[in-house]
Design a protein around this motif. Structure first.
Motif, PDB file in Angstrom:
ATOM      1  N   THR A 191       0.827  -1.209   0.000  1.00  0.00           N
ATOM      2  CA  THR A 191       0.000   0.000   0.000  1.00  0.00           C
ATOM      3  C   THR A 191       0.860   1.257   0.000  1.00  0.00           C
ATOM      4  O   THR A 191       0.579   2.230  -0.707  1.00  0.00           O
ATOM      5  N   SER A 221       2.402   1.861  -3.414  1.00  0.00           N
ATOM      6  CA  SER A 221       1.379   2.327  -4.367  1.00  0.00           C
ATOM      7  C   SER A 221       1.060   3.794  -4.129  1.00  0.00           C
ATOM      8  O   SER A 221       0.906   4.577  -5.066  1.00  0.00           O
ATOM      9  N   ASN A 268       1.611   5.640 -12.414  1.00  0.00           N
ATOM     10  CA  ASN A 268       0.177   5.867 -12.300  1.00  0.00           C
ATOM     11  C   ASN A 268      -0.238   6.286 -10.903  1.00  0.00           C
ATOM     12  O   ASN A 268       0.564   6.355  -9.977  1.00  0.00           O
ATOM     13  N   ARG A 269      -1.525   6.578 -10.773  1.00  0.00           N
ATOM     14  CA  ARG A 269      -2.097   6.933  -9.481  1.00  0.00           C
ATOM     15  C   ARG A 269      -2.414   5.669  -8.690  1.00  0.00           C
ATOM     16  O   ARG A 269      -2.275   4.561  -9.180  1.00  0.00           O
ATOM     17  N   PHE A 270      -2.853   5.860  -7.461  1.00  0.00           N
ATOM     18  CA  PHE A 270      -2.995   4.729  -6.545  1.00  0.00           C
ATOM     19  C   PHE A 270      -3.945   3.663  -7.085  1.00  0.00           C
ATOM     20  O   PHE A 270      -3.654   2.466  -7.031  1.00  0.00           O
ATOM     21  N   TRP A 271      -5.088   4.040  -7.624  1.00  0.00           N
ATOM     22  CA  TRP A 271      -6.094   3.051  -8.011  1.00  0.00           C
ATOM     23  C   TRP A 271      -5.961   2.607  -9.465  1.00  0.00           C
ATOM     24  O   TRP A 271      -6.838   1.924  -9.986  1.00  0.00           O
ATOM     25  N   ASP A 272      -4.877   2.974 -10.148  1.00  0.00           N
ATOM     26  CA  ASP A 272      -4.668   2.557 -11.534  1.00  0.00           C
ATOM     27  C   ASP A 272      -3.837   1.278 -11.599  1.00  0.00           C
ATOM     28  O   ASP A 272      -3.015   0.996 -10.722  1.00  0.00           O
ATOM     29  N   TRP A 309      -4.380  -1.988 -11.322  1.00  0.00           N
ATOM     30  CA  TRP A 309      -4.543  -3.076 -10.354  1.00  0.00           C
ATOM     31  C   TRP A 309      -5.037  -4.322 -11.078  1.00  0.00           C
ATOM     32  O   TRP A 309      -5.759  -4.241 -12.076  1.00  0.00           O
ATOM     33  N   THR A 322      -3.670 -10.291  -5.460  1.00  0.00           N
ATOM     34  CA  THR A 322      -3.941  -8.918  -5.908  1.00  0.00           C
ATOM     35  C   THR A 322      -2.606  -8.302  -6.277  1.00  0.00           C
ATOM     36  O   THR A 322      -1.589  -8.546  -5.608  1.00  0.00           O
ATOM     37  N   LYS A 325      -0.368  -4.815  -8.092  1.00  0.00           N
ATOM     38  CA  LYS A 325      -0.307  -3.393  -8.431  1.00  0.00           C
ATOM     39  C   LYS A 325       0.923  -3.162  -9.301  1.00  0.00           C
ATOM     40  O   LYS A 325       2.034  -3.505  -8.923  1.00  0.00           O
ATOM     41  N   ASN A 371      -9.871  -0.115 -13.642  1.00  0.00           N
ATOM     42  CA  ASN A 371      -9.494   1.305 -13.735  1.00  0.00           C
ATOM     43  C   ASN A 371      -8.516   1.509 -14.887  1.00  0.00           C
ATOM     44  O   ASN A 371      -8.576   0.811 -15.885  1.00  0.00           O
TER      45      ASN A 371
END
Length: 399
Positions: A15, A18, A36-40, A42, A78, A80, A224
């Motif tokens: 986390t 990221s 990228n940004r945090f929620w990109d 994944w 999962t 990132k 995303n």
């Protein structure tokens, strides 16, 4: 308790990394691509297959049939991705090893079933993007990884031996096959190395380590933002803007010189109408020479890999055509390409296409084709050496 602490640490590291990728006003960059940004970027993946246990002291001499020693494996992960090459994942493997005792006189010849859970974090390296360059439509990606985690053995009431657990190192190779932009089919071949004393006593070989192996097939879903945006350093953009401004100022200065010269020629023509024929002939020579002397230059910029002029380029060229349309001096159109991208052969063809594109447009706007000479140099000659950026060499210069 140790398992819970390890899971918490791995999740925290993932986390934090990221979040770092998405902080700040200026994005981080990797080989010309924005991180990228945090929620990109994944991914969530699930898979299943078989597992196999190899003991260090019994390489190639295991009792029992090979296929009878294969157990099952299921996994959930999962991931990132921070850049087209670098990513991390947190994965849980669960399954069952099947092995035979090496002391049959004591434990018999039957197979022992050993359930396990392996929680691990891995660093992912996309070798296809690293070696072959990032391609958003790539159908196959080869990914290697290395990680660390915690494995627990014999933790159910019906399993052989007592519960034990050990830290373990993991490594493997992940093959991804693109189905649609959101979905991949995956083949994951992985191993993890841990101490043999974590195994039940019934199947130990007396060695120091044990190698767990598994092969699984699964699917991964991306959500995303899934692609990567190109990034240009601010110094490159500023240099391009400054160069464009300088060229625009030169065009304005040349336009003023041309207008002044044309006004002078018109004045001389009016005054000499009353002169004799020889003076009229002299006036025509002077007028022609004046037109030949005052000829402005022009630079037309192109996008990377393109020979089609943009609206901005056409606007620049329209202004130039209005200045030289009434003249009779020759015009040299030279095409260029930057040597930072593409092959020499492609750049030679690209500079030719750019030069012809400009020449054809000038002819369509009323310039006599007999005045135009077209040539191209590929990436063998740089149009500009300052600023030091390939952008300014993707151009056509008219002289």
């Amino acid at each position: 308790m140790r398992r819970l602490i390890l899971c918490f640490v791995l999740a925290t590291l993932l986390t934090t990394a990221s979040a770092f990728a998405g902080e700040g006003d200026e994005p981080l960059r990797w080989r010309g691509f924005e991180t990228n940004r945090f929620w990109d970027n994944w991914e969530v993946a699930v898979g299943g297959g078989n597992s196999f246990l190899q003991l260090s002291q019994k390489m190639g001499s295991d009792p029992g049939k090979f296929f009878k020693r294969n157990g099952w494996n299921a996994n959930l992960s999962t991931r990132k991705w921070f850049a087209p090459v670098l990513g991390m994942r947190l994965q849980v493997d669960a399954g069952e090893f099947r092995n035979y005792s090496y002391d049959m006189s004591r434990f018999g010849s039957g197979a022992f079933k050993t359930p396990y859970i392996f929680v691990h974090g891995d660093i992912l390296i996309n070798m296809s993007n690293w070696i072959g360059g990032y391609k958003p439509d790539r159908l196959y990606s080869a990914i290697s990884y290395l990680g660390f985690g915690y494995t627990a053995m014999s933790w159910t009431k019906n399993s052989v031996g007592s519960y034990n657990g050990e830290f373990a190192f993991s490594s493997g190779f992940l093959s991804k096959f693109r189905v649609i932009p959101q979905l991949d089919i995956e083949l994951d071949l992985r191993t993890w190395l841990f101490a043999e004393n974590s195994l039940p006593a019934q199947i130990r070989s007396g060695g120091r380590y044990t190698l767990g192996m598994s092969a699984s097939v699964g699917v991964a879903y991306r959500f995303n933002q899934r692609e990567w945006s190109r990034a240009y350093p601010e110094v490159v953009v500023d240099g391009y803007i400054l160069e464009a401004m300088a060229l625009e100022e030169q065009l304005i200065a040349r336009d003023r010189e041309l207008q002044s010269a044309l006004s002078e020629v018109q004045s001389l023509t009016s005054k000499n109408r009353s002169l004799a024929k020889d003076l009229e002939q002299s006036k025509m020579v002077v007028d022609s020479e004046a037109k030949r002397c005052v000829v402005p230059g022009c630079v037309v910029f192109f996008e990377i890999g393109q020979s089609k002029m943009s609206d901005y380029a056409k606007a620049t060229l329209d202004n130039y055509i209005e200045q030289v349309k009434g003249l009779d001096s020759p015009l040299m159109v030279v095409g260029y390409a930057d040597k930072e991208t593409g092959s020499a052969t492609r750049n030679e063809q690209l500079s030719k296409e750019r030069a012809n594109s400009v020449a054809n447009y000038m002819e369509s706007m009323g310039i006599d084709p007999n005045r135009i000479t077209t040539t191209w140099v590929g990436d063998n000659v740089e149009a500009f050496t300052s600023p030091d950026t390939p952008i300014v060499n993707r151009c056509v210069i008219i002289e």
